[in-house]
Write an enzyme that holds these catalytic residues in place. Structure first.
Site, mmCIF file in Angstrom:
data_model
loop_
_atom_site.group_PDB
_atom_site.id
_atom_site.type_symbol
_atom_site.label_atom_id
_atom_site.label_comp_id
_atom_site.label_asym_id
_atom_site.label_seq_id
_atom_site.Cartn_x
_atom_site.Cartn_y
_atom_site.Cartn_z
ATOM 1 N N SER A 28 1.962 -9.493 -0.843
ATOM 2 C CA SER A 28 1.422 -8.250 -0.780
ATOM 3 C C SER A 28 1.748 -7.588 0.677
ATOM 4 C CB SER A 28 0.004 -7.790 -1.251
ATOM 5 O OG SER A 28 -0.983 -8.881 -0.376
ATOM 6 N N GLU A 46 -9.808 5.736 2.941
ATOM 7 C CA GLU A 46 -10.822 4.511 3.569
ATOM 8 C C GLU A 46 -9.629 3.549 3.777
ATOM 9 O OE1 GLU A 46 -10.190 4.825 0.305
ATOM 10 O OE2 GLU A 46 -9.399 2.936 0.028
ATOM 11 N N LYS A 63 0.857 -1.318 -0.131
ATOM 12 C CA LYS A 63 -0.032 -0.199 0.092
ATOM 13 C C LYS A 63 1.003 1.259 0.043
ATOM 14 C CE LYS A 63 -4.158 -1.638 0.164
ATOM 15 N NZ LYS A 63 -5.185 -1.638 -1.012
#
Lengths: 256, 396
Positions: B376, B109, B87
């Protein structure tokens, strides 16, 4: 000519929003009739959507209550058919793109025409995406209502030029403004609008008194009561229609 | 791959309220200006390398490879990035862009909390205010991440509307953006929402596949046979796929959260169970009922618990370029435990969905073939929840 114009022939117009099926369709039908009898010039019927991203929590809760009570698009069309046995003022739907799209846009818009819905407001369908439904709206003679906001600077001309039915002027949101500031920006926005169209303009604004409603109406062709009526319904449930009628009577008298 | 109107085939678009149109247009204009700006890119690269720790390793999982007895398995270690997930790649890009646009406030969010943590991190680093919207249920599932965000100065707003999960957090962040556009950038965390977000987030995540390509060519002298990644909105997957889309010989496999199974209602496998719709600013596939009401999806993984999928994935599915497979909670939890025991790596429960599918796929492939799994994120945040899933009541 669009039947929606009739809503703007009786002084300044008073438009009322009601969520279909909150708390049930019988109550909504009674509220529509009470609003019409007390001078509402046009009713916006909200078809509930699970995730109304353009609106605040009050509207979402109303939608969720209606959905929980089993309201569906098919039942709303039946409801409109029944309303049209005696309700003659213009009726428009307000709902989200996915409700129209998932039903089959052509099937949905054809059903609007067949049941007597005069216009369609889709808050998540901006000018750039309106071709999603516009050709079908033309085919079935349903006005696809465009909206401008007080933050639409630069976009107002293109939207106003192509607006049909009436222009929805959203005066809520877009940052904190006092009532006076809102009126100033609204007046500027209306000035721009008038350079490009003579279509009727109705303003949605969370006014706090009949006097404010009158001031807002004075800057355009009418006002839209939305969250105030949803609040009334939320607080009173099946007893709401009488209060809705009273509210409409007071505010229509103030604005007209 | 994006065409002029922000479409990927029929998918994408800008289905947002009029009140947001100037904001998304302003963002698009700014992005088009800065994306090829050498100074902007130099600054971003410095942040990615010196701060986030890029490039991330491409690790040969030898024990796993031998144990499964088929294709050679590499793990792209996005879990080793600063803040523990992919991210950060997107957030550093967007925060820098927002700063160049003169914005002083980031809103975001978050589902699992990884994007929220990354946003709080970038905001702290760049001296910006940060507000993160998180479904109330997720604030409970991911309490540690809530604390991390607060520690870095962010405000976490628990969202109680609707299903109180990721989709409601997105809706709430959009509403907040509507109310305060002048000083605020909405730092969207996945390849979803209205144009230009799916393209911006994809471009910032594409560094993953750019690196994989270089690294695998160095290590193996050839491209992989398959690249696997988990898909919620799909940002890590599009990042891992992007530079391989042109290489037809590389299978691209997105692993969706099937929850308790795609034959149940408790699933979040959008491509496998959803249908075409319009929601959260985009046309794509969504889990929904026959009247278009968005379904209350379910997955053990808060980060994959989303009823839609990014429009570029929908397009890659339509043209058959990528495959999307369902992976259940149980399979993901087994993979979570397997990777921990076999390689000493605890993956995020999201990433464990990709590991789970690799465990099925690898044995069916030859030893001369290569699979890359995009790991990830790391799984520290999930340990308490997985322990509970296994009936162990531990508290942090």
């Amino acid at each position: 000519m669009s039947k929606i114009r009739n809503a703007f022939t009786n002084g300044k117009a008073f438009l009322s929003f009601l969520t279909c099926g909150d708390p049930d369709l019988e109550t909504t039908a009674a509220a529509v009739r009470a609003a019409a009898a007390n001078g509402a010039d046009l009713i916006e019927l909200g078809i509930p959507f699970s995730d109304p991203t353009a609106e605040g929590p009050v509207m979402q809760e109303a939608s969720l209550r209606a959905l929980k009570n089993g309201v569906t698009t098919d039942r709303v069309f039946d409801f409109v058919r029944e309303l049209r046995t005696d309700v003659t003022i213009p009726l428009v739907f307000m709902t989200y793109a996915n409700v129209v799209f998932s039903y089959g846009a052509e099937r949905f818009i054809a059903a609007c025409h067949e049941t007597g819905i005069d216009g369609l407001i889709v808050p998540d369908l901006p000018f750039e995406e309106k071709d999603e439904f516009l050709p079908l709206c033309h085919k079935y003679d349903v006005d696809l209502i465009s909206d401008v906001t007080l933050n639409s600077a630069g976009r107002v001309p293109m939207i106003a030029k192509e607006a049909e039915g009436f222009l929805y002027v959203m005066a809520n949101g877009g940052g904190k403004r006092t009532f006076e500031e809102t009126c100033t920006v609204l007046a500027e926005t209306m000035k721009t609008v008038r350079e490009y169209t003579d279509i009727p303009c109705a303003v949605e604004y969370d006014y706090t008194s009949p006097e404010q409603a009158e001031t807002i109406a004075g800057l355009a062709d009418g006002v839209i009561a939305a969250s105030a009526l949803v609040h009334l319904t939320a607080g009173q449930g099946s007893a709401a229609p009488a209060s809705v009628g009273e509210y409409v009577r007071i505010h229509k008298n103030a604005v007209k | 791959m994006t065409n002029e109107n922000g479409r990927f085939g029929i998918h994408g678009g800008q289905y947002v309220p009029e009140i947001l149109m100037n904001a998304v247009n302003e963002l698009e204009e700014a992005y088009n200006h800065f994306k090829n700006d050498p100074d902007f890119n130099a600054e971003l690269n410095t942040l990615l390398n010196e701060y986030a720790g890029r490039p991330s390793r491409l690790y040969y999982a030898e024990k796993m490879t031998k144990d499964l007895g088929g294709a050679k398995i590499y793990l792209k270690r996005e879990d080793l990035n600063h803040t523990g997930a992919h991210k950060i790649n997107n957030v550093l890009g967007q925060a820098l862009l927002a700063k160049k646009m003169g914005k002083t406030r980031l809103i975001a969010e978050t589902g699992a909390g990884q994007h929220g943590v990354a946003s709080a991190t970038a905001a702290a680093l760049m001296g910006m205010e940060c507000v993160v919207f998180m479904g109330e249920e997720d604030t409970i599932r991911q309490a540690l991440n809530v604390y991390r965000m607060r520690l870095m100065g962010a405000t976490v707003v628990p969202v109680t509307s609707g299903t109180a999960t990721l989709k409601d957090a997105v809706s709430e962040a959009m509403r907040e953006w509507t109310n305060r556009i002048e000083d605020t950038h909405y730092c969207l965390g996945s390849v979803m929402g209205p144009h230009p977000f799916p393209t911006i987030v994809r471009d910032f995540q594409a560094v993953i596949s750019k690196e994989i390509k270089q690294q695998i060519l160095e290590k193996e002298g050839r491209l992989p046979d398959a690249v696997l990644a988990c898909v919620g909105g799909g940002s890590n997957a599009i990042g891992a796929f992007y530079h391989f889309i042109e290489d037809e010989g590389v299978r691209l496999i997105g692993c969706e959260a099937a929850g308790r199974g795609i034959d149940t209602f408790e699933t979040a496998a959008t491509v496998n169970t959803g249908k075409l719709g319009i929601f959260h600013g985009m046309k794509s596939y969504f889990c929904q009922d026959e009247y278009g009401q968005i379904a209350p999806v379910y997955s053990i993984s808060a980060g994959l618990d989303y009823p839609g999928v990014g429009p570029e994935h929908a397009y890659l599915h339509d043209i058959g370029r990528a495959e999307y497979v369902p992976v259940t909670d149980e399979e993901a939890v087994c993979a979570f435990e397997y990777l921990a025991k076999t390689e000493g790596i605890i993956p995020a429960i999201e990433s464990a969905h990709a590991v789970a599918h690799a465990m099925k796929l690898a044995p069916t492939m030859g030893k001369d073939q290569i699979i890359v799994i995009n790991l990830s994120g790391r799984g520290d945040k999930d340990c308490a929840a997985i322990a509970r899933y296994r009936g162990e009541d531990i508290h942090e």
